[in-house]
Design an enzyme around this catalytic site. Structure first.
Site, PDB file in Angstrom:
ATOM      1  CE  LYS A 108      -4.483   0.839   0.336  1.00  0.00           C
ATOM      2  NZ  LYS A 108      -5.515  -0.128  -0.107  1.00  0.00           N
ATOM      3  CB  THR A 192     -14.540  -1.862  -5.548  1.00  0.00           C
ATOM      4  OG1 THR A 192     -13.209  -1.635  -6.021  1.00  0.00           O
ATOM      5  CG2 THR A 192     -14.533  -2.019  -4.054  1.00  0.00           C
ATOM      6  CB  SER A 349      -6.107  -4.736  -9.743  1.00  0.00           C
ATOM      7  OG  SER A 349      -6.317  -3.362  -9.622  1.00  0.00           O
TER       8      SER A 349
HETATM    9  N1  GLU Z   1      -7.189   0.105  -3.383  1.00  0.00           N
HETATM   10  C1  GLU Z   1      -7.936  -1.081  -3.677  1.00  0.00           C
HETATM   11  C2  GLU Z   1      -8.020  -1.977  -2.456  1.00  0.00           C
HETATM   12  O1  GLU Z   1      -7.837  -1.528  -1.356  1.00  0.00           O
HETATM   13  C3  GLU Z   1      -7.441  -1.799  -4.910  1.00  0.00           C
HETATM   14  C4  GLU Z   1      -6.046  -2.301  -4.846  1.00  0.00           C
HETATM   15  C5  GLU Z   1      -5.537  -2.878  -6.148  1.00  0.00           C
HETATM   16  O2  GLU Z   1      -6.300  -2.949  -7.094  1.00  0.00           O
HETATM   17  O3  GLU Z   1      -4.375  -3.247  -6.182  1.00  0.00           O
HETATM   18  O4  GLU Z   1      -8.351  -3.134  -2.545  1.00  0.00           O
END
Ligand code: GLU
Length: 415
Positions: A108, A192, A349
């Site tokens: 992250k 999502t 993703s």
């Molecule tokens: N920010 C999104 C999450 O917390 C997506 C992360 C991603 O696609 O790598 O799952």
């Protein structure tokens, strides 16, 4: 378990794992390995502002664990970003990828900034400076960032461009969540929420409830919240409340979601006619399903006892804190944890990354079909891990991901 003084373990991860005592046995080494990120990078970013002055911003990239595959996880822009938060979110990403059984680990990133206070040109310079700084530790097969709170496809495009300049050759798979016209995947934009809707459909079967006519309140009207409202409304649910950081709208007979989305200009709900509800009130509405889709720590010891929903679908990361979670569990609320409920984003993703590496692109229908298959399988796996619902869904999801990550660690000989 006490951490040594020199440790840079994630306290929140240690707390989450500590709560698994009695559910899964962890040795001291396993506990420390899971709660300590593999790498923590902090960067300072001098950015030329439009008025000619220079401001120094601070950013982070945390790489939690790559036993199962390259680090994966979004980049967040927010004034309250801090290292402990980024570590926690990186830890959760690793678990999220493991729940889905993706060959990816957890990472992250974040920058301490209120992006609304910056011009677009300033935001672009900041985004490029950040990616330039983390370029040595990311890569198509190393660490693959993506959008998170307050970042989007446009930001991903700047970052991809900056990385390719640094590398000297194309690397479309270095970042996901890109616009479709720049190597993105069809369906990623709303993935999502789509994944959350598939999970909710399964949860309703478990709870012996129906989506048709079920009342839903959604906190957050960003990418996740807005698409969740749109999809659940189109599937026949009665979306009675939506909100963003300024407050929300409530109609117990159901809101006109397509109408609200059409009018939702400049990210404002307050220009739209209707009965008002505050963010705090929204969480306590008498609804069947509550969808927190904004920031973390919204349901805590302070309000959990007043939550009336039968199902809580965590579309945000960490919207229910540890104490709030205990209270909801004791009340019999069926909580679908973030690492399952919002995993549709990282799932698509992953599909985007596969398409980038292959150079072959899928149809939207194919993306959604594979998302549905992957996430329904993950739901069943988590439900099985609850041992006939003796454990909560969160505990089930943790048991499943801990087992998978530790198995990969053992296979690698790190444990
Ligand atoms: N920010 C999104 C999450 O917390 C997506 C992360 C991603 O696609 O790598 O799952």
């Amino acid at each position: 378990m006490a951490q040594d003084n020199y440790s840079f373990a994630c306290d929140t991860a240690a707390k989450f794992l500590g709560k698994m005592e009695g559910k899964i046995a962890l040795s001291k080494a396993e506990f420390e390995l899971l709660s300590t990120p593999q790498r923590v990078l902090a960067v300072s970013l001098p950015v030329k502002m439009d008025d000619g002055t220079v401001r120094i911003f601070l950013g982070y990239r945390v790489q939690a664990n790559d036993a199962r595959g390259p680090f994966k996880g979004g980049i967040r822009y927010h004034q309250s970003v801090n290292l402990e938060e980024v570590k926690t979110l990186a830890f959760l990403m690793g678990f999220k990828c493991a729940v889905l059984d993706l060959p990816l680990g957890g990472g992250k990133g974040g920058i301490i900034v209120d992006p609304k206070a910056l011009s677009k040109a300033e935001l672009e310079r900041l985004s490029r400076a950040y990616f330039r700084s983390i370029a040595p530790v990311v890569g198509e097969r190393i660490d693959i960032p993506a959008p998170d709170v307050n970042t989007n496809g446009e930001v991903m495009s700047w970052m991809r461009d900056e990385y390719e300049k640094w590398l000297g050759k194309p690397a479309p798979g270095v970042i996901t969540g890109k616009p479709v016209s720049n190597g993105g995947s069809l369906g990623r934009e709303y993935s999502t929420s789509m994944g959350g809707a598939f999970v909710l459909r399964e949860a309703l079967k478990t709870a012996d409830m129906k989506l048709e006519g079920a009342s839903v309140a959604i906190q957050g009207f960003g990418n996740a919240g807005m698409h969740a409202a749109r999809i659940l409304h189109s599937w026949g649910a009665k979306v009675v409340a939506v909100s963003n950081s300024q407050g929300g709208l409530y109609d117990e007979n159901g809101l006109d979601i397509p109408g609200i989305i059409a009018q939702y200009e400049q990210k404002r709900l307050d220009g739209i006619e209707g009965k008002r509800v505050s963010n705090e009130e929204l969480l306590e509405l008498p609804v069947d399903i509550l969808v927190p889709a904004a920031l973390e720590n919204q349901i805590t010891a302070g309000n959990a006892s007043r939550v009336k929903a039968k199902i809580v679908l965590e579309l945000a990361n960490g919207p229910v804190d540890a104490e709030g979670d205990d209270i909801l569990h004791a009340k019999g609320v069926f909580v679908i944890p973030d690492i399952l409920a919002n995993s549709g984003g990282v799932c698509v993703s992953y599909f985007e990354w596969l398409q980038n590496l292959d150079g072959e692109y899928w149809t939207e229908a194919e993306v959604n079909k594979r998302l549905e298959e992957t996430i329904v399988k993950a739901y069943t796996g988590v439900l099985d891990a609850t041992n006939g619902r003796k454990h909560s869904m969160r505990q089930g999801a943790y048991i499943l991901s801990i087992k998978r990550i530790l198995e990969a660690e053992r296979r690698r000989g790190r444990l």
